[in-house]
Design a protein around this motif. Structure first.
Motif, PDB file in Angstrom:
ATOM      1  N   LEU A  26       0.584  -1.269  -0.447  1.00 25.15           N
ATOM      2  CA  LEU A  26       0.086  -0.031  -0.208  1.00 25.15           C
ATOM      3  C   LEU A  26       0.817   1.011  -0.398  1.00 25.15           C
ATOM      4  N   ARG A  27       2.111   1.020   0.969  1.00 23.96           N
ATOM      5  CA  ARG A  27       2.398   2.320   0.854  1.00 23.96           C
ATOM      6  C   ARG A  27       3.627   2.715  -0.735  1.00 23.96           C
ATOM      7  N   TYR A  28       4.044   1.752  -1.316  1.00 18.70           N
ATOM      8  CA  TYR A  28       4.195   1.740  -2.977  1.00 18.70           C
ATOM      9  C   TYR A  28       3.378   2.198  -3.806  1.00 18.70           C
ATOM     10  N   LEU A  29       2.228   1.984  -3.772  1.00 18.38           N
ATOM     11  CA  LEU A  29       1.181   2.310  -4.669  1.00 18.38           C
ATOM     12  C   LEU A  29       0.908   3.776  -4.012  1.00 18.38           C
ATOM     13  N   GLU A  30       1.132   3.859  -2.734  1.00 21.66           N
ATOM     14  CA  GLU A  30       0.675   5.570  -2.704  1.00 21.66           C
ATOM     15  C   GLU A  30       1.648   5.928  -2.976  1.00 21.66           C
ATOM     16  N   GLU A  31       3.580   6.073  -2.739  1.00 21.25           N
ATOM     17  CA  GLU A  31       4.275   6.357  -3.917  1.00 21.25           C
ATOM     18  C   GLU A  31       4.509   6.725  -5.229  1.00 21.25           C
ATOM     19  N   ALA A  32       3.599   5.767  -5.601  1.00 21.44           N
ATOM     20  CA  ALA A  32       3.534   6.028  -7.013  1.00 21.44           C
ATOM     21  C   ALA A  32       2.282   7.036  -7.288  1.00 21.44           C
ATOM     22  N   ARG A  33       1.058   6.657  -6.881  1.00 22.11           N
ATOM     23  CA  ARG A  33      -0.086   7.331  -7.118  1.00 22.11           C
ATOM     24  C   ARG A  33      -0.070   8.966  -6.816  1.00 22.11           C
ATOM     25  N   ILE A  34       1.238   9.090  -5.745  1.00 21.30           N
ATOM     26  CA  ILE A  34       1.175  10.950  -5.447  1.00 21.30           C
ATOM     27  C   ILE A  34       2.587  11.173  -6.391  1.00 21.30           C
ATOM     28  N   ASP A  35       3.374  10.607  -7.089  1.00 23.77           N
ATOM     29  CA  ASP A  35       4.422  10.491  -7.830  1.00 23.77           C
ATOM     30  C   ASP A  35       3.621  11.695  -9.284  1.00 23.77           C
ATOM     31  N   PHE A  36       2.534  10.697  -9.946  1.00 15.91           N
ATOM     32  CA  PHE A  36       1.163  10.760 -10.768  1.00 15.91           C
ATOM     33  C   PHE A  36       0.387  11.970 -10.036  1.00 15.91           C
ATOM     34  N   MET A  37      -0.012  12.010  -9.018  1.00 10.86           N
ATOM     35  CA  MET A  37      -1.212  13.333  -8.802  1.00 10.86           C
ATOM     36  C   MET A  37      -0.622  14.525  -8.336  1.00 10.86           C
ATOM     37  N   PHE A  38      -0.072  14.261  -7.892  1.00  9.72           N
ATOM     38  CA  PHE A  38       1.300  15.669  -7.211  1.00  9.72           C
ATOM     39  C   PHE A  38       2.263  15.925  -8.178  1.00  9.72           C
ATOM     40  N   ARG A  39       3.120  14.833  -7.858  1.00 12.39           N
ATOM     41  CA  ARG A  39       4.150  15.760  -9.798  1.00 12.39           C
ATOM     42  C   ARG A  39       3.890  15.965 -11.118  1.00 12.39           C
ATOM     43  N   LEU A  40       3.434  14.720 -11.856  1.00  9.60           N
ATOM     44  CA  LEU A  40       2.875  13.841 -12.600  1.00  9.60           C
ATOM     45  C   LEU A  40       2.026  15.632 -12.811  1.00  9.60           C
ATOM     46  N   ALA A  41       1.069  14.897 -12.940  1.00  6.25           N
ATOM     47  CA  ALA A  41      -0.205  16.252 -12.878  1.00  6.25           C
ATOM     48  C   ALA A  41       0.090  17.744 -13.125  1.00  6.25           C
ATOM     49  N   ARG A  42       1.181  17.846 -12.098  1.00 10.62           N
ATOM     50  CA  ARG A  42       1.300  19.921 -12.399  1.00 10.62           C
ATOM     51  C   ARG A  42       2.037  19.957 -12.767  1.00 10.62           C
ATOM     52  N   GLU A  43       2.709  19.302 -13.456  1.00 13.45           N
ATOM     53  CA  GLU A  43       4.273  19.380 -14.302  1.00 13.45           C
ATOM     54  C   GLU A  43       3.361  19.410 -15.727  1.00 13.45           C
ATOM     55  N   ALA A  44       2.189  18.200 -15.831  1.00 15.31           N
ATOM     56  CA  ALA A  44       1.759  18.435 -17.114  1.00 15.31           C
ATOM     57  C   ALA A  44       0.207  19.273 -17.320  1.00 15.31           C
ATOM     58  N   ALA A 104      -3.022  -4.408  -8.880  1.00 18.59           N
ATOM     59  CA  ALA A 104      -4.046  -3.066  -7.599  1.00 18.59           C
ATOM     60  C   ALA A 104      -4.700  -2.377  -7.915  1.00 18.59           C
ATOM     61  N   SER A 105      -5.673  -1.233  -7.559  1.00 17.17           N
ATOM     62  CA  SER A 105      -6.575  -0.207  -7.952  1.00 17.17           C
ATOM     63  C   SER A 105      -7.068   0.650  -6.863  1.00 17.17           C
ATOM     64  N   THR A 106      -7.314   1.619  -7.100  1.00 14.27           N
ATOM     65  CA  THR A 106      -7.695   2.773  -6.079  1.00 14.27           C
ATOM     66  C   THR A 106      -8.499   3.369  -6.517  1.00 14.27           C
ATOM     67  N   VAL A 107      -9.771   3.875  -5.659  1.00 16.04           N
ATOM     68  CA  VAL A 107     -10.629   4.433  -5.986  1.00 16.04           C
ATOM     69  C   VAL A 107     -10.562   5.739  -4.975  1.00 16.04           C
ATOM     70  N   ILE A 108      -9.889   6.782  -5.855  1.00 18.46           N
ATOM     71  CA  ILE A 108      -9.782   8.664  -4.983  1.00 18.46           C
ATOM     72  C   ILE A 108     -10.890   9.086  -5.263  1.00 18.46           C
ATOM     73  N   VAL A 109     -11.207  10.271  -4.528  1.00 16.39           N
ATOM     74  CA  VAL A 109     -12.031  10.977  -4.700  1.00 16.39           C
ATOM     75  C   VAL A 109     -11.483  12.279  -4.322  1.00 16.39           C
ATOM     76  N   PRO A 110     -11.479  13.503  -5.369  1.00 19.41           N
ATOM     77  CA  PRO A 110     -10.857  14.491  -4.545  1.00 19.41           C
ATOM     78  C   PRO A 110     -12.024  15.166  -3.901  1.00 19.41           C
ATOM     79  N   TYR A 111     -11.076  16.140  -2.965  1.00 19.06           N
ATOM     80  CA  TYR A 111     -11.630  16.819  -1.697  1.00 19.06           C
ATOM     81  C   TYR A 111     -11.471  18.168  -1.303  1.00 19.06           C
ATOM     82  N   ASP A 112     -12.659  18.820  -1.308  1.00 17.98           N
ATOM     83  CA  ASP A 112     -12.108  20.218  -0.697  1.00 17.98           C
ATOM     84  C   ASP A 112     -11.600  20.236   0.857  1.00 17.98           C
TER      85      ASP A 112
END
Length: 143
Positions: A26-44, A104-112
């Protein structure tokens, strides 16, 4: 298209049975997800992508082979399997050149964070995520 995150393994990831503990995945998946959503998404996409936060609504993991400590990282491929108005399901494969260790899969929900409630995906988030929609389980391409 898939994003590939190279995740280093740590000696402390091992359990008494000599392989990476299931919780550590789960930690590995979290690291990949953080890299994807918070680094890559913000760059792209833009600096505003996912800045409002997101929460995990669901995790599902199929452990296929034991993963033992080694000095080279394990590749975690991540892509968008399903895109909704107020959620996205990201899928993963934890692998190296020879072996598929887990799916694996993760359902993510944007959050205010300010309003303390779920929110809808912004247009820039949706545009970014759409580029990584991949429903072909066998194809992989590095980003």
């Amino acid at each position: 298209m898939r994003h590939v995150f190279q995740c280093p393994l740590r000696w402390s990831d091992m359990d008494a049975f000599g392989h990476v503990n299931n919780v550590v995945f789960l930690r590995y998946l979290e690291e990949a997800r953080i890299d994807f959503m918070f680094r890559l998404a913000r760059e792209a996409a833009s600096p505003g992508a996912f800045t409002g936060g997101s929460v995990v609504a669901r995790h599902e993991i199929d452990y296929l082979r034991p993963l033992v400590h080694r000095h080279r990282p394990v590749a975690i491929e991540i892509w968008v399997a399903k895109l909704g108005g107020a959620s996205a399901t990201v899928a993963y494969e934890v692998r190296d050149e020879e072996t598929l260790f887990a799916r694996a899969s993760t359902v993510i929900v944007p959050y205010d964070l300010e309003k303390a409630r779920p929110r809808r995906l912004t247009e820039e988030e949706r545009t970014f995520l759409t580029r990584y929609c991949d429903d072909e389980a066998g194809s992989a391409s590095a980003a």
